[in-house]
Each structure stands twice: as structure tokens, then as C-alpha cells.
Motif scaffolding. Structure first.
Motif, PDB file in Angstrom:
ATOM      1  N   GLU A  81      20.177   2.238  10.234  1.00  0.00           N
ATOM      2  CA  GLU A  81      19.377   1.165  10.828  1.00  0.00           C
ATOM      3  C   GLU A  81      18.063   1.714  11.370  1.00  0.00           C
ATOM      4  N   PHE A  82      18.140   2.854  12.039  1.00  0.00           N
ATOM      5  CA  PHE A  82      16.944   3.487  12.595  1.00  0.00           C
ATOM      6  C   PHE A  82      15.989   3.903  11.476  1.00  0.00           C
ATOM      7  N   ALA A  83      16.532   4.577  10.453  1.00  0.00           N
ATOM      8  CA  ALA A  83      15.708   5.068   9.349  1.00  0.00           C
ATOM      9  C   ALA A  83      15.063   3.913   8.585  1.00  0.00           C
ATOM     10  N   ASN A  84      15.811   2.841   8.359  1.00  0.00           N
ATOM     11  CA  ASN A  84      15.276   1.688   7.630  1.00  0.00           C
ATOM     12  C   ASN A  84      14.139   1.019   8.395  1.00  0.00           C
ATOM     13  N   GLU A  85      14.316   0.883   9.707  1.00  0.00           N
ATOM     14  CA  GLU A  85      13.264   0.259  10.518  1.00  0.00           C
ATOM     15  C   GLU A  85      12.035   1.148  10.570  1.00  0.00           C
ATOM     16  N   LEU A  86      12.240   2.443  10.650  1.00  0.00           N
ATOM     17  CA  LEU A  86      11.127   3.399  10.676  1.00  0.00           C
ATOM     18  C   LEU A  86      10.310   3.289   9.386  1.00  0.00           C
ATOM     19  N   CYS A  87      11.000   3.258   8.254  1.00  0.00           N
ATOM     20  CA  CYS A  87      10.314   3.155   6.959  1.00  0.00           C
ATOM     21  C   CYS A  87       9.623   1.810   6.804  1.00  0.00           C
ATOM     22  N   SER A  88      10.256   0.755   7.303  1.00  0.00           N
ATOM     23  CA  SER A  88       9.672  -0.580   7.206  1.00  0.00           C
ATOM     24  C   SER A  88       8.356  -0.664   7.996  1.00  0.00           C
ATOM     25  N   ILE A  89       8.350  -0.080   9.192  1.00  0.00           N
ATOM     26  CA  ILE A  89       7.133  -0.080  10.012  1.00  0.00           C
ATOM     27  C   ILE A  89       6.034   0.719   9.314  1.00  0.00           C
ATOM     28  N   TYR A  90       6.414   1.884   8.772  1.00  0.00           N
ATOM     29  CA  TYR A  90       5.439   2.728   8.077  1.00  0.00           C
ATOM     30  C   TYR A  90       4.819   1.983   6.899  1.00  0.00           C
ATOM     31  N   GLU A  91       5.642   1.310   6.119  1.00  0.00           N
ATOM     32  CA  GLU A  91       5.141   0.591   4.944  1.00  0.00           C
ATOM     33  C   GLU A  91       4.198  -0.537   5.350  1.00  0.00           C
ATOM     34  N   SER A  92       4.499  -1.215   6.455  1.00  0.00           N
ATOM     35  CA  SER A  92       3.640  -2.309   6.925  1.00  0.00           C
ATOM     36  C   SER A  92       2.277  -1.782   7.366  1.00  0.00           C
ATOM     37  N   ILE A  93       2.277  -0.659   8.075  1.00  0.00           N
ATOM     38  CA  ILE A  93       1.018  -0.063   8.517  1.00  0.00           C
ATOM     39  C   ILE A  93       0.244   0.471   7.318  1.00  0.00           C
ATOM     40  N   SER A  94       0.950   1.068   6.361  1.00  0.00           N
ATOM     41  CA  SER A  94       0.301   1.594   5.166  1.00  0.00           C
ATOM     42  C   SER A  94      -0.365   0.479   4.363  1.00  0.00           C
ATOM     43  N   ALA A  95       0.307  -0.667   4.247  1.00  0.00           N
ATOM     44  CA  ALA A  95      -0.263  -1.803   3.510  1.00  0.00           C
ATOM     45  C   ALA A  95      -1.534  -2.302   4.182  1.00  0.00           C
ATOM     46  N   LEU A  96      -1.535  -2.311   5.508  1.00  0.00           N
ATOM     47  CA  LEU A  96      -2.718  -2.729   6.250  1.00  0.00           C
ATOM     48  C   LEU A  96      -3.842  -1.715   6.066  1.00  0.00           C
ATOM     49  N   HIS A  97      -3.486  -0.431   6.116  1.00  0.00           N
ATOM     50  CA  HIS A  97      -4.470   0.640   5.953  1.00  0.00           C
ATOM     51  C   HIS A  97      -5.125   0.584   4.569  1.00  0.00           C
ATOM     52  N   LYS A  98      -4.361   0.191   3.565  1.00  0.00           N
ATOM     53  CA  LYS A  98      -4.887   0.147   2.197  1.00  0.00           C
ATOM     54  C   LYS A  98      -5.993  -0.887   2.022  1.00  0.00           C
ATOM     55  N   THR A  99      -6.042  -1.873   2.908  1.00  0.00           N
ATOM     56  CA  THR A  99      -7.103  -2.887   2.806  1.00  0.00           C
ATOM     57  C   THR A  99      -8.441  -2.363   3.297  1.00  0.00           C
ATOM     58  N   SER A 100      -8.449  -1.174   3.924  1.00  0.00           N
ATOM     59  CA  SER A 100      -9.674  -0.704   4.586  1.00  0.00           C
ATOM     60  C   SER A 100     -10.765  -0.301   3.596  1.00  0.00           C
TER      61      SER A 100
END
Length: 458
Positions: free
Chosen positions: A194-213
Motif C-alpha cells: 500500500e505504501f509503495a503503490n501510493e508512493l509511485c502514484s504520487i510520483y507519477e502524478s508529479i511527473s505528468a505535471l512536470h512534463k507539461t513544463s
């Protein structure tokens, strides 16, 4: 900045116009306004209800009438700055605006610094830092899309997304803190998966936002672009067409353009910092030779090259030398003057360019295709489809990068089987980085630098 002082400044462009607005903000705003303003009703602004407008005149400190005005009274906390605010709408002359402000300052107000009204709004909790930065973005918007992104951010679209991501990180940190503080209690606030999945999910969300830059910042600053080609293929005519006015001299004489002409150009929802360069050819003319050298400099520093060929004359050795010089650039080929037929082998050009457009400056043919090609080259489609969450600010991009680095460290630790409590420092670093965007964890020095970019009166 002294938050206890009452400040004033001209909030409209300083010049001749219909009206000028002088804003007064602070605890003594109404008192100072009453010193210079006399209402036609005979009533004091101090007795007026909030969010009301009053007709009257401004008088100098020695009793001379200066101007007929409207005075708006807005009381804290329901104001832009969160403080008592009075706005004087006077006639928009240079002298009269200056005199109104001078007498307000003589009555006890302090001249506002650059961006001071918006900074007070931030410090008083009316805006977070991301929203405050969006104020200047709205003002400086050059396209409808850029304006829409800025308005969305001013309304909190990006801030809400950042805050949600930060809250998810802080929830993980809080659960880890429980394990650290009570190691002998056998508490298991979450499972490893559960911890690892949430960690990866947060990372992917931030990465997707960063890619728009990448696309977002090009949208904001404009794509550094250059029109290149041999002399007399229509480069200056293209610049004039896209600019909507005569920016460059156009003649049938080769070598007319001796120096690069730069202009901000808007094509639909895209902004280009476009340079019309000198025609590239061998020449003995000293001045023209310098222009050709500058053309090569623009090729090197441009993010987009628009190569123009003459449909009537076809391609020759010089064209292919230019194509070779721009081979590592993002580029679009325009075959100009196709309204008179074409001697250019389109398939041959397509072996060198992803986008080849049959174009006619004279008939204004091909502009829509050019816009579409630029959007595709710079992957702006996703930005335009998701204007509610686009990074257009270098500070925000860097903060997201720091958050991603910290989260990646935490993910790597998990993949190595290291206990979750060791990721606490990484999670705190990620939360701090996101907090910088909205102003929760940013330094005073950074705040000062941000608001110093604003104009006086905003």
C-alpha cells in the motif's frame, strides 16, 4: 515592506486616457482618502458602507480643487489586499493623476513598492504564492490559451492540485512518524504494498505535471524561431504576413535584408519570437556578409527553423547546404509561391523534414498548416487539451523536479527492501519542494524577488 503602513500608487498605465485609478490600501486608507476627497453628498467616506462608490472632488492640501472623481470604499477583509482599500477614479491625464497621487502621499500614505498590493494579498492570506504569480501572467498573456491557463491558475487550479499532492505526501509522513514515535506498539498504519503503490502514484502524478513544463514555458516565453533560406524566397514577406503589418522591407532585389529582424508573432494559440534572417548565399558585399553570419548565429540559437524554398526556381546546391546546416534542429519546410506552380520535388524535401507545407504568402495559403505543424513538433496538443494544469513557470518546474528527485529516492529505498521509516526525510523534502510552489515553505528572499517583477500599482 512595512505591513503597518498605508500605501498608495497609480494602478493604471501612466499616460493619457479616459481614467486613471489610484489605489490606497492599509489601516488608514479611508482616513487618508477623507483628507483629500469631498463627496458631493457632504458625507465622509468613514461613514460610508463598504463596497460603495461616491461622487466628489479631490482637493489639494492647500484647498485647491484638483479633479472630479469617483471614490470606491472597500473595507477589510473583503478586498484584494485583505486591508481597507479606497480606489480613486480620476481623469486620465498625466498631470491630474500625478497631482491626485501627490496629495494622497502628502496626507500620510507611503508610495507602494513594485507588486506591493499583490504581496500584501499573499501575506494576508488572500492569495497563495502560485495564485499571486498568476496575476502578472494574466497581465502579460499574449494568446488566448496562455490567458486561460493564467486565469485558471489565478483561480487556484494549479494550487489545488499541488496541495492535494502535498497532502498525500504528508499523510505518508504522518504514518511513518507513528512508527518512529511508537516502535514498540506494533502499529501498522499501512502495508508495504500500500505504501509503495501510493508512493509511485504520487510520483507519477508529479511527473505528468512536470512534463507539461516544456510546452508550457514555450507557450509563455514564445518559441525562439528563425526564417531561413536563400535571398528572395519570401522570408521577409512571411514575417510581414504573420505580424500583420510591414515589419521588413520587401523588394525583388536580392540581399535586401542585411540584419535579422526580430518580432513577437502570434499564430493562433502559439507565440513565436521570430527572426527574419538575411538570405544565405556567398557574397562579396561586406555588410551582407555580416548579415549572413548573423543568420547562422540565429540558426544555432533557435528552437524552431522555418526553411523557405522558392516553388518557381526549385532547389539548388545552396538550398541543400542550408538544409544540412539545420539538420539537427526542429524544422518545417515551406515551399513558397506555389500559386504560380512548383518546380520543387516535395518527396525529396520530405526526406529531410517532418513537415513540408505548400505555401503562398501572396494568397495567405498554408498559415493554418504551419500552426498545426508547430503544435505537433512541440507537443502542444496535450497542453491545449489540459489548460487547467500546465506548468508555465520555471520556479514551479524546478520545485517539481526537486520533489520528483526526493520521491525517486524513497521509491528506490523501497525497491531495495529498506524499511519504510527510512524514507521519512525524502518525503519531508518532497513536501517542502511542493510547498515552495504555493508559498508554504518558500524563503522571504524568493518572495521578494517574485514580487519585484511586478509593476508599481499591482
Amino acid at each position: 515592506m512595512d505591513l503597518f503602513s498605508t500605501v498608495a500608487a497609480i494602478s493604471t498605465p501612466y499616460g493619457t486616457g479616459g481614467i486613471s485609478v489610484i489605489r490606497i490600501s492599509g489601516a488608514d486608507a479611508v482616513k487618508i482618502a477623507d483628507t483629500v476627497f469631498r463627496a458631493s453628498s457632504g458625507k465622509k467616506l468613514a461613514d460610508a458602507m463598504t463596497h460603495t462608490i461616491h461622487h466628489g472632488h479631490i482637493y489639494s492640501t492647500d484647498g485647491k480643487r484638483i479633479d472630479e472623481v469617483l471614490a470606491s470604499v472597500m473595507r477589510a477583509p473583503r478586498t484584494f489586499t485583505g486591508e481597507d482599500t479606497v480606489e480613486i477614479n480620476c481623469h486620465g491625464g498625466l498631470l491630474v493623476t500625478k497631482l491626485v497621487l501627490e496629495n494622497i502621499l502628502a496626507s500620510g500614505a507611503v508610495h507602494a513598492d513594485r507588486g506591493e498590493f499583490t504581496k500584501r494579498a499573499f501575506l494576508n492570506g488572500k492569495l497563495d504564492l502560485c495564485e499571486a504569480e498568476s496575476v502578472i501572467d494574466v497581465i502579460n498573456s499574449k494568446t488566448a490559451l496562455e490567458q486561460q491557463i493564467s486565469v485558471n491558475n489565478l483561480g487556484g487550479a494549479l494550487s489545488h492540485k499541488i496541495n492535494r499532492l502535498r497532502d498525500r505526501i504528508l499523510t505518508l509522513s504522518a504514518n511513518i512518524q507513528v512508527l518512529i514515535d511508537y516502535p514498540d506498539e506494533g502499529l501498522e498504519p499501512f502495508g508495504d504494498d500500500e505504501f509503495a503503490n501510493e508512493l509511485c502514484s504520487i510520483y507519477e502524478s508529479i511527473s505528468a505535471l512536470h512534463k507539461t513544463s516544456d510546452a508550457g514555458m514555450l507557450l509563455r516565453s514564445g518559441i525562439a524561431s528563425a526564417i531561413v533560406g536563400k535571398p528572395n524566397v519570401g522570408k521577409s514577406s512571411l514575417l510581414n504576413l504573420l505580424a500583420g503589418q510591414e515589419k521588413a522591407i520587401v523588394t525583388d532585389v536580392e540581399g535586401t535584408t542585411r540584419d535579422a529582424i526580430e518580432e513577437y508573432i502570434t499564430i493562433g494559440s502559439i507565440t513565436l519570437r521570430l527572426a527574419d534572417t538575411a538570405g544565405i548565399r556567398d557574397t562579396e558585399d561586406v555588410v551582407e556578409k555580416i548579415g549572413v553570419e548573423k543568420s547562422m548565429e540565429y540558426i544555432n540559437k533557435s528552437e524552431l527553423i522555418i526553411f523557405m524554398a522558392d516553388a518557381k526556381s526549385g532547389l539548388d546546391q545552396r538550398d541543400f547546404e542550408i538544409i544540412e546546416a539545420i539538420k539537427n534542429k526542429k524544422k518545417i519546410a515551406l515551399i513558397n509561391k506555389v500559386d504560380s506552380g512548383s518546380a520543387v520535388n516535395v518527396d525529396e524535401l520530405k526526406s529531410h523534414f517532418d513537415y513540408v507545407i505548400e505555401f503562398s504568402v501572396k494568397a495567405e495559403k498554408g498559415v493554418d498548416e504551419l500552426e498545426a505543424a508547430i503544435k505537433s513538433l512541440f507537443e502542444m496538443g496535450e497542453v491545449m487539451a489540459g489548460a487547467e494544469s500546465v506548468i508555465t513557470n520555471a520556479r514551479h518546474r524546478d520545485a517539481l523536479g526537486k520533489a520528483m528527485t526526493a520521491l525517486k529516492s524513497a521509491i528506490d529505498a523501497q525497491n531495495m527492501g529498506i524499511p519504510v521509516d527510512t524514507t521519512f526525510i525524502d518525503l519531508e523534502a518532497a513536501a517542502t519542494a511542493l510547498g515552495e510552489i504555493v508559498g508554504m515553505t518558500v524563503s522571504e528572499e524568493i518572495v521578494d524577488k517574485i514580487f519585484h517583477k511586478f509593476c508599481v500599482g499591482k
